[in-house]
Design an enzyme around this catalytic site. Structure first.
Site, PDB file in Angstrom:
ATOM      1  N   GLU A 123      11.421   9.509   3.315  1.00  0.00           N
ATOM      2  CA  GLU A 123      10.293   8.861   2.651  1.00  0.00           C
ATOM      3  C   GLU A 123       9.089   9.795   2.656  1.00  0.00           C
ATOM      4  OE1 GLU A 123       9.570   4.948   4.162  1.00  0.00           O
ATOM      5  OE2 GLU A 123      11.540   4.206   3.586  1.00  0.00           O
ATOM      6  N   HIS A 135      -0.441   0.974  -1.523  1.00  0.00           N
ATOM      7  CA  HIS A 135       0.889   1.500  -1.830  1.00  0.00           C
ATOM      8  C   HIS A 135       0.903   1.947  -3.284  1.00  0.00           C
ATOM      9  CE1 HIS A 135       5.216   1.929  -2.149  1.00  0.00           C
ATOM     10  NE2 HIS A 135       5.312   1.744  -0.839  1.00  0.00           N
ATOM     11  N   ARG A 190       0.680   8.638   0.885  1.00  0.00           N
ATOM     12  CA  ARG A 190       0.413   7.523  -0.023  1.00  0.00           C
ATOM     13  C   ARG A 190      -0.969   7.560  -0.660  1.00  0.00           C
ATOM     14  NH1 ARG A 190       3.414   2.733   3.464  1.00  0.00           N
ATOM     15  NH2 ARG A 190       5.519   3.213   2.734  1.00  0.00           N
ATOM     16  N   HIS A 212      -1.761  -2.568   0.699  1.00  0.00           N
ATOM     17  CA  HIS A 212      -0.478  -2.573   1.393  1.00  0.00           C
ATOM     18  C   HIS A 212      -0.601  -2.700   2.902  1.00  0.00           C
ATOM     19  CE1 HIS A 212       3.767  -1.821   1.916  1.00  0.00           C
ATOM     20  NE2 HIS A 212       3.560  -0.711   2.607  1.00  0.00           N
ATOM     21  N   ARG A 261      -1.415   5.439   7.070  1.00  0.00           N
ATOM     22  CA  ARG A 261      -0.161   5.269   7.804  1.00  0.00           C
ATOM     23  C   ARG A 261       0.985   6.047   7.176  1.00  0.00           C
ATOM     24  NH1 ARG A 261       4.158   2.114   7.000  1.00  0.00           N
ATOM     25  NH2 ARG A 261       3.149   0.627   5.577  1.00  0.00           N
TER      26      ARG A 261
END
Length: 531
Positions: A113, A229, A275, A332, A367
């Site tokens: 990811e 997100h 992100r 998010h 994050r």
């Protein structure tokens, strides 16, 4: 109704269930949730659990990836502990019966990811890891845990001098008020996604736990860092649900309406950039009037790999066969929250926080993907170990604090959730400016935010209480965002576009009485551990 327990847990996500799972079997544990036990962000989490369980991976690499993604705004030792304890915690879940996705040879099937330098994402059921993990914990929950659904916790019960938390007050759908007493109250209520117009969160994520703790006198930290997100399914002008970052890890590419790659030349990791980088690029394209799509034509066996996303697309009339999914960013994850120490203790004795509601210092300014479920697993287990050393329950103080003034229902009638969401997005969304933030803070102060913080909520219905909590969280986010005069991670200021060295590690800490800047780059969380 009045009930007493050894430990009260408010919330029903992964952190709450992991905590309950590891508490002494002789302890009476009550889990309170304002809706149903399965209606949590954890349950709908598509991403997996980031954990170093591959022999070619390393804790050092996981730590470095976390620090880079969060722009070095962390408690570094907490990140090291998270990554180090994470492997053991995940292996414990697997040994306890959690089924994970595996390769043909039986080895764990590890995904990649955004901002990860190695394949280390553990999945269960493809893109349904949250649901599978929650179901596993529910199925194995000890008999000493009592679950009470449909009761919204809205105030901490405090000792007469307001120095100690001694329980919580709840309200059911009929408006009945219940009191739950305990020397150990844990807030595991999740984040604040629902205060924005588009979110990947459950609609119940209105920041109740954070507002409760703040009103009780606890510190909150880093509220300006709200992660958006990059890829929510976007259809007919509205966000319809999350498209996991794992899709890009499997080969998905962000493109504009002309098929041109959006991330080429923007970041070395291109579509797997952190992100805040990808969300910003999509935001700028949409602001120019250019539609953005996730090109999934290179993703092999998409429907088999991502059954949850496939079902989401089918429900919303987006054909998988064409290979292009319309996307837009949405709120998010909150990196900030209730200030806690390594064990989950807040600055109010008797009150604890775990999961997204807590600020543990492990996420920095942005994050890293799949570190959220990991945090819930690790900190839930760690808080349980701490509480197990401080049970049984102490006798509660004879005298309790009472609010002198109670808000009346008409105080909240004029408040609109939709208007607040629009105003919060304009002021404290993906892009922030001093003018918009100041206007929003002034607007909330003129509404009477300080009065709401210092008044009781007994006479309000649940919807009105949610409105109050949403406005308090919007205020906390906007005040902190106004004070942080730089751009870092998920906090992007057009009037202060540079990441400033002098701001690295400095935290904006808020209480009912003050807001201040604290610390430096290497400061540990200063909260004193209490029993």
């Amino acid at each position: 109704m009045n009930k007493q327990a050894d430990v009260i847990i408010v919330g029903s996500g992964l952190a709450a269930l992991q905590l309950a799972h590891h508490l002494h079997s002789t302890s009476h544990v009550i889990i309170l949730t304002k809706t149903k036990i399965r209606q949590s962000n954890s349950y709908i989490a598509q991403g997996g659990i980031a954990a170093v369980i591959d022999k070619d991976d390393s804790v050092h690499s996981h730590v470095e990836d976390t620090l880079k993604a969060g722009r070095y705004h962390h408690f570094t030792e907490e990140v090291e502990r998270l990554a180090g304890e994470g492997a053991a915690a995940v292996k414990e879940l697997i040994a306890g019966g959690l089924g994970i996705d595996r390769e043909a040879d039986g080895q764990p099937s590890l995904g990649l990811e955004g901002a990860h330098s190695a394949k280390r994402i553990v999945h269960s059921g493809g893109d349904a890891t949250g649901r599978h993990t929650v179901e596993h914990l529910l199925a194995t929950l000890p008999a000493n845990v009592e679950i009470i659904e449909g009761e919204m916790a809205y105030e901490c019960l405090l000792s007469e001098d307001r120095s100690v938390c001694i329980g919580v007050k709840t309200k059911n759908k009929e408006g009945q008020i219940h009191h739950y007493w305990s020397s150990h109250v844990v807030l595991a209520t999740g984040g604040i996604g629902a205060i924005y117009p588009a979110t990947s969160n459950q609609p119940t994520m209105t920041g109740d736990g954070i507002a409760m703790a703040f009103r009780a006198g606890a510190e909150v930290t880093d509220m300006e860092f709200v992660q958006f997100h990059p890829t929510l399914l976007f259809k007919d002008g509205a966000a319809r649900g999350l498209i996991s970052e794992a899709v890009r890890g499997a080969g998905g590419v962000l493109v504009d309406e002309n098929g041109v790659s959006l991330m080429e030349g923007v970041h070395p990791l291109r579509d797997l950039a952190p992100r805040h980088v990808t969300a910003y690029e999509i935001y700028k394209a949409l602001a120019r009037g250019t539609a953005v799509f996730l090109d999934i034509r290179r993703v092999q066996q998409f429907e088999k790999q991502f059954p949850t996303i496939t079902a989401l697309c089918k429900r919303n009339g987006v054909p998988i066969s064409k290979g292009f999914l319309p996307v837009a960013p949405g709120s998010h994850f909150l990196m900030g929250g209730i200030s806690v120490d390594s064990n989950g203790c807040t600055t109010v004795p008797g009150l604890y926080a775990v999961g997204e509601a807590a600020h543990s210092g492990v996420h920095g300014a942005n994050r890293l993907a799949s570190n959220s479920l990991l945090e819930g697993i690790v900190y839930g287990r760690r808080l349980a170990a701490f509480l197990n050393r401080h049970i049984p329950v102490k006798s509660r103080p004879a005298d309790m604090f009472y609010y002198e003034k109670q808000l009346k229902s008409e105080s909240a009638i004029t408040l609109s959730k939709e208007e607040l969401r629009a105003r919060t997005m304009k002021a404290a969304g993906i892009i922030r400016t001093s003018e918009c933030l100041q206007n929003h803070v002034s607007y909330l102060e003129k509404l009477g935010i300080q009065k709401w913080i210092e008044s009781g909520l007994d006479e309000l219905d649940r919807d009105a209480i949610e409105k109050i909590d949403m406005h308090i969280n919007s205020y906390l986010i906007s005040r902190a965002a106004l004070l942080r005069q730089e751009s870092r991670g998920a906090h992007i200021r057009t009037d202060f576009p540079v990441e400033e060295v002098d701001w690295c590690g400095k935290r904006i800490v808020q209480t009912k009485d003050q807001i201040n800047i604290r610390g430096g780059q290497h400061e540990r969380n200063p909260i004193r551990i209490h029993a």
